[in-house]
Design an enzyme around this catalytic site. Sequence first.
Site, PDB file in Angstrom:
ATOM      1  N   HIS A 193      -7.365   0.689  -6.122  1.00  9.51           N
ATOM      2  CA  HIS A 193      -7.586   0.043  -5.211  1.00  9.51           C
ATOM      3  C   HIS A 193      -8.367  -1.409  -5.727  1.00  9.51           C
ATOM      4  O   HIS A 193      -9.556  -1.584  -5.462  1.00  9.51           O
ATOM      5  CB  HIS A 193      -8.369   0.834  -4.139  1.00  9.51           C
ATOM      6  CG  HIS A 193      -8.239   0.346  -2.780  1.00  9.51           C
ATOM      7  ND1 HIS A 193      -7.528  -0.765  -2.423  1.00  9.51           N
ATOM      8  CD2 HIS A 193      -9.116   0.618  -1.514  1.00  9.51           C
ATOM      9  CE1 HIS A 193      -7.822  -1.010  -0.972  1.00  9.51           C
ATOM     10  NE2 HIS A 193      -8.731  -0.098  -0.721  1.00  9.51           N
ATOM     11  N   ARG A 201       0.926  -1.099  -0.022  1.00  8.85           N
ATOM     12  CA  ARG A 201       0.048   0.106  -0.077  1.00  8.85           C
ATOM     13  C   ARG A 201       1.062   1.000   0.041  1.00  8.85           C
ATOM     14  O   ARG A 201       1.615   1.443   0.871  1.00  8.85           O
ATOM     15  CB  ARG A 201      -0.919   0.143   1.073  1.00  8.85           C
ATOM     16  CG  ARG A 201      -1.418   1.306   1.379  1.00  8.85           C
ATOM     17  CD  ARG A 201      -2.768   1.390   2.461  1.00  8.85           C
ATOM     18  NE  ARG A 201      -3.972   0.871   1.915  1.00  8.85           N
ATOM     19  CZ  ARG A 201      -5.007   0.671   2.642  1.00  8.85           C
ATOM     20  NH1 ARG A 201      -5.248   1.434   3.577  1.00  8.85           N
ATOM     21  NH2 ARG A 201      -5.963   0.195   1.931  1.00  8.85           N
ATOM     22  N   ASP A 232     -17.010   7.517  -1.589  1.00  7.33           N
ATOM     23  CA  ASP A 232     -15.796   7.425  -0.747  1.00  7.33           C
ATOM     24  C   ASP A 232     -15.556   8.761  -0.253  1.00  7.33           C
ATOM     25  O   ASP A 232     -15.899   9.800  -0.615  1.00  7.33           O
ATOM     26  CB  ASP A 232     -14.660   6.967  -1.696  1.00  7.33           C
ATOM     27  CG  ASP A 232     -13.283   6.717  -1.161  1.00  7.33           C
ATOM     28  OD1 ASP A 232     -13.301   6.401   0.261  1.00  7.33           O
ATOM     29  OD2 ASP A 232     -12.103   6.581  -1.850  1.00  7.33           O
ATOM     30  N   GLN A 238     -10.145  -3.748  -3.232  1.00  8.13           N
ATOM     31  CA  GLN A 238     -11.481  -3.424  -2.732  1.00  8.13           C
ATOM     32  C   GLN A 238     -12.572  -3.542  -3.739  1.00  8.13           C
ATOM     33  O   GLN A 238     -13.642  -3.681  -3.488  1.00  8.13           O
ATOM     34  CB  GLN A 238     -11.398  -1.936  -2.214  1.00  8.13           C
ATOM     35  CG  GLN A 238     -12.685  -1.254  -1.725  1.00  8.13           C
ATOM     36  CD  GLN A 238     -12.870  -1.886  -0.478  1.00  8.13           C
ATOM     37  OE1 GLN A 238     -12.453  -1.731   0.461  1.00  8.13           O
ATOM     38  NE2 GLN A 238     -13.987  -2.380  -0.216  1.00  8.13           N
ATOM     39  N   ARG A 267     -13.768  -8.619   1.873  1.00 14.11           N
ATOM     40  CA  ARG A 267     -12.355  -8.018   1.676  1.00 14.11           C
ATOM     41  C   ARG A 267     -11.509  -9.329   1.899  1.00 14.11           C
ATOM     42  O   ARG A 267     -10.494  -9.836   1.401  1.00 14.11           O
ATOM     43  CB  ARG A 267     -11.693  -7.018   2.598  1.00 14.11           C
ATOM     44  CG  ARG A 267     -12.326  -5.515   2.222  1.00 14.11           C
ATOM     45  CD  ARG A 267     -11.466  -5.276   0.619  1.00 14.11           C
ATOM     46  NE  ARG A 267     -10.319  -5.018   0.861  1.00 14.11           N
ATOM     47  CZ  ARG A 267      -9.589  -4.039   1.017  1.00 14.11           C
ATOM     48  NH1 ARG A 267     -10.067  -2.866   1.645  1.00 14.11           N
ATOM     49  NH2 ARG A 267      -8.054  -4.080   1.010  1.00 14.11           N
ATOM     50  N   CYS A 286     -16.481   2.077   0.782  1.00 10.47           N
ATOM     51  CA  CYS A 286     -15.034   1.153   1.187  1.00 10.47           C
ATOM     52  C   CYS A 286     -14.531   1.359   2.743  1.00 10.47           C
ATOM     53  O   CYS A 286     -13.894   0.304   3.082  1.00 10.47           O
ATOM     54  CB  CYS A 286     -14.140   1.381   0.175  1.00 10.47           C
ATOM     55  SG  CYS A 286     -13.304   2.975   0.443  1.00 10.47           S
TER      56      CYS A 286
END
Length: 310
Positions: free
Chosen positions: A132, A105, A228, A135, A296, A268
């Site tokens: 991402h 990440r 988001d 996700q 996830r 998310c």
Amino acid sequence: MLAGRDLISIHDLSVDEVFGILDFAADLKMYQKVDACPDFLKGKTLGMIFEKSSTRTRVSFEVGMYQLGGTALFLSNRDLQLGRGEPIKDTARVLSRYLNGIMIRTYGHDRIVELAKYADVPVINGLSDLLHPCQVLTDLLTIREHKGKNFRALKMAYVGDGNNMANSYLYGAAKVGMDLTVSTPAKHKPDEKVFDNALTDAEETGALLDWTEDPVEAVKGADIVATDTWASMGQEAEHDERKKIFAPYQVNKKLLKHASKNVIVMHCLPAYRGEEITEDVFENNAHVIFDEAENRLHTQKAIMAMTMDY
Ligand code: CP
Ligand code: NVA
């Protein structure tokens, strides 16, 4: 199917590979309810490099690896020599001698591409400023659970910042054939190159991908509305300014009046109530949002088993 491969972007996967991940994730989820998880990754080790914070990604990868019979190492850039300037290409070659896979990440997407170029083991994108993918693959699994398997019959809207989630939704929707309208301020559109690539991918599946500045237009008849944070990791200094720019893009009851009667709202997480989503809308959709968080684990177990079991 994906043995030895990296998972950096949904764009790199074929349509069959995307559905292969979703099917395997669903199987692992079901299996886990009746029995212990098969130890596909017994004796294997995943390194998890974090240059940004995380709750879900860190815990779900680590627990997932454990459930698959392997081990995960949490590697913060505060502790790694990477954080003191050791080149990513050297880090990649060293870690490849110890590990069976690397999850990273980070900020610049080019760091993940560079890591993957020099690593001999699969590299999994745990979020970059651009994408991402884990996700959004998870979100596709969650959509399938709540709305059925026929993505082609669904209409999704993403409302908010044209960030890593918006970009990955474009790639995801294109691969599964789901119509997606992204609504952002004109100055905060999704990445242009990503949009172009997604439009090309969509030619194979017939997904209609669109952008509009008008959130009402985007959510009209939508079966799924996603949002988001307005200030992603690394944009903390812009938070106050962004709150003003994105105010018309809040997902609230009034906006959702334009959506389908059975609309589900996705996030998310982490969520900022009173900013991109209201408390009531969040809580009314908590059953979906926390399924999304749980998924996830299942999706990443599928990804790890498929890429690292070689
Ligand atoms: N959604 C997500 O990636 O959460 P974390 O930042 O907590 O990992
Ligand atoms: N767009 C957000 C996603 C967090 C999971 C960020 O990059 O901070």
